[in-house]
Design an enzyme around this catalytic site. Structure first.
Site, PDB file in Angstrom:
ATOM      1  N   HIS A 236       0.796  -1.230   0.000  1.00 24.66           N
ATOM      2  CA  HIS A 236       0.000   0.000   0.000  1.00 24.66           C
ATOM      3  C   HIS A 236       0.833   1.287   0.000  1.00 24.66           C
ATOM      4  O   HIS A 236       0.687   2.147  -0.869  1.00 24.66           O
ATOM      5  CB  HIS A 236      -0.908   0.024   1.237  1.00 24.66           C
ATOM      6  CG  HIS A 236      -1.713  -1.210   1.421  1.00 24.66           C
ATOM      7  ND1 HIS A 236      -2.841  -1.468   0.698  1.00 24.66           N
ATOM      8  CD2 HIS A 236      -1.547  -2.271   2.256  1.00 24.66           C
ATOM      9  CE1 HIS A 236      -3.360  -2.627   1.070  1.00 24.66           C
ATOM     10  NE2 HIS A 236      -2.591  -3.137   2.012  1.00 24.66           N
TER      11      HIS A 236
HETATM   12  C1  BDR Z   1      -2.369   0.868   5.722  1.00 25.59           C
HETATM   13  O1  BDR Z   1      -2.482   0.379   7.050  1.00 25.59           O
HETATM   14  C2  BDR Z   1      -1.223   0.001   7.520  1.00 25.59           C
HETATM   15  O2  BDR Z   1      -1.278  -1.219   8.179  1.00 25.59           O
HETATM   16  C3  BDR Z   1      -0.296  -0.033   6.341  1.00 25.59           C
HETATM   17  O3  BDR Z   1       1.020   0.331   6.726  1.00 25.59           O
HETATM   18  C4  BDR Z   1      -0.897   0.965   5.394  1.00 25.59           C
HETATM   19  O4  BDR Z   1      -0.416   2.268   5.660  1.00 25.59           O
HETATM   20  C5  BDR Z   1      -3.150  -0.032   4.791  1.00 25.59           C
HETATM   21  O5  BDR Z   1      -4.509  -0.011   5.152  1.00 25.59           O
END
Ligand code: BDR
Ligand code: CA
Length: 308
Positions: A236
């Site tokens: 992500h």
């Molecule tokens: C986001 O949530 C976190 O766990 C990850 O680092 C990312 O920023 C994804 O939903």
């Protein structure tokens, strides 16, 4: 050169996003890295950030930021990132990377008072950024854009409607989205398509110290993703960095987006996608990525450390 602040809560994908950004020395001039409570408590997150920066032998100043969301308690994410917030490393060296005394929000203010056209890559809950814009609105004109990982137009992950970073501190997100500062939003619509497969991850173990480090992190993250139904590793946070360094890999729509703070839709990024929206679309919502080119880019960034 893109002057940049990285605000993060590492986190496996935050770690990889930092590796990618720091590998692009001819594209990014990173003025500071700040931490925020999110995936884990901020002290732990800061230690994780120290370890990342130490591993890649960086000298970027690191600042610790807000402990908890503006109006809520922090709900950490051990199921996704493990007990340490960044599980998977077999051996952890002594962490010696320094943390500056200044709070991240004050550090960002000072950077933005000295530099113009700074991009903020926001990879965690938006608490630090909301505090910055609230306490020091005069720095807004120095921000080129906030490129954030958060939200999703079509679905959520922590709830059916909300993505974790926005859900964790929706009041902060609301302040940021209504601040008037240009926003590039990489939400789940694109970030779940920005993945590596196991066949990409496996060979990294033989690609020098940073490749090995990435491999260990990604191995854990890859396994952890399976509990949520993924058989690939959606990276992500890298999107918030890569959309700046490699915009050619992505497509987007400019939409009006509002944040829901309460009830079943808490943390939802509500977008107006009608053919004739009633308000001008000012948030650049990244919708798609060329996955193969993205994976090749990320792997090349990781491997570039071996060539340094
Ligand atoms: C986001 O949530 C976190 O766990 C990850 O680092 C990312 O920023 C994804 O939903
Ligand atoms: Ca994150």
């Amino acid at each position: 050169m893109n002057k940049m602040i990285i605000d993060c809560d590492p986190g496996h994908d935050d770690a990889l996003a930092i590796l990618v950004a720091c590998s692009e020395k001819h594209i990014f001039d990173i003025k500071g890295v700040g931490t925020v409570g999110g995936n884990h408590h901020v002290e732990r997150i800061t230690d994780n950030a120290r370890l990342i920066l130490q591993t890649i032998e960086e000298k970027i100043p690191l600042f610790q930021g807000c402990h908890k969301p503006l109006q809520r308690e922090l709900e950490v994410q051990p199921h996704a990132h493990g007990d340490s917030g960044m599980d998977g490393l077999a051996e952890i060296p002594e962490i010696i990377y320094p943390v500056e005394e200044k709070h991240a929000v004050e550090a960002y203010r000072d950077i933005l008072k000295t530099h113009k056209d700074v991009t903020i890559a926001a990879l965690g809950p938006l608490t630090n950024i909301a505090m910055l814009l609230h306490l020091y609105p005069e720095v807004k004109s120095s921000i080129q854009c906030i490129s954030l990982m958060g939200g999703g137009i079509h679905h959520g992950n922590i709830t059916p409607y909300a993505e974790f970073n926005i859900y964790a501190d929706p009041e902060a997100a609301k302040m940021v989205f209504s601040s008037g500062v240009p926003i590039i939003m990489s939400g789940l619509d694109v970030t779940e398509k920005a993945y590596l497969e196991w066949k990409d991850i496996e060979p990294l173990k033989d690609c020098g110290a940073v490749g090995f480090f990435s491999h260990e992190l990604l191995k854990f993250y890859h396994e952890s993703g399976k509990q949520f139904g993924f058989d690939v590793s959606a990276l992500h946070d890298i999107c918030a960095v890569a959309v700046i360094s490699r915009p050619d890999l992505f497509t987007w729509e400019d939409l009006h987006v509002e944040i829901s703070c309460e009830g079943i839709t808490r943390g939802m990024t509500c977008a107006d996608r009608r053919l004739k929206p009633s308000r001008e679309g000012k948030v650049r919502v990244v919708m798609d990525v060329d996955q193969k080119a993205f994976a090749a880019y990320v792997l090349d960034c990781i491997r570039s450390y071996e060539r340094k």
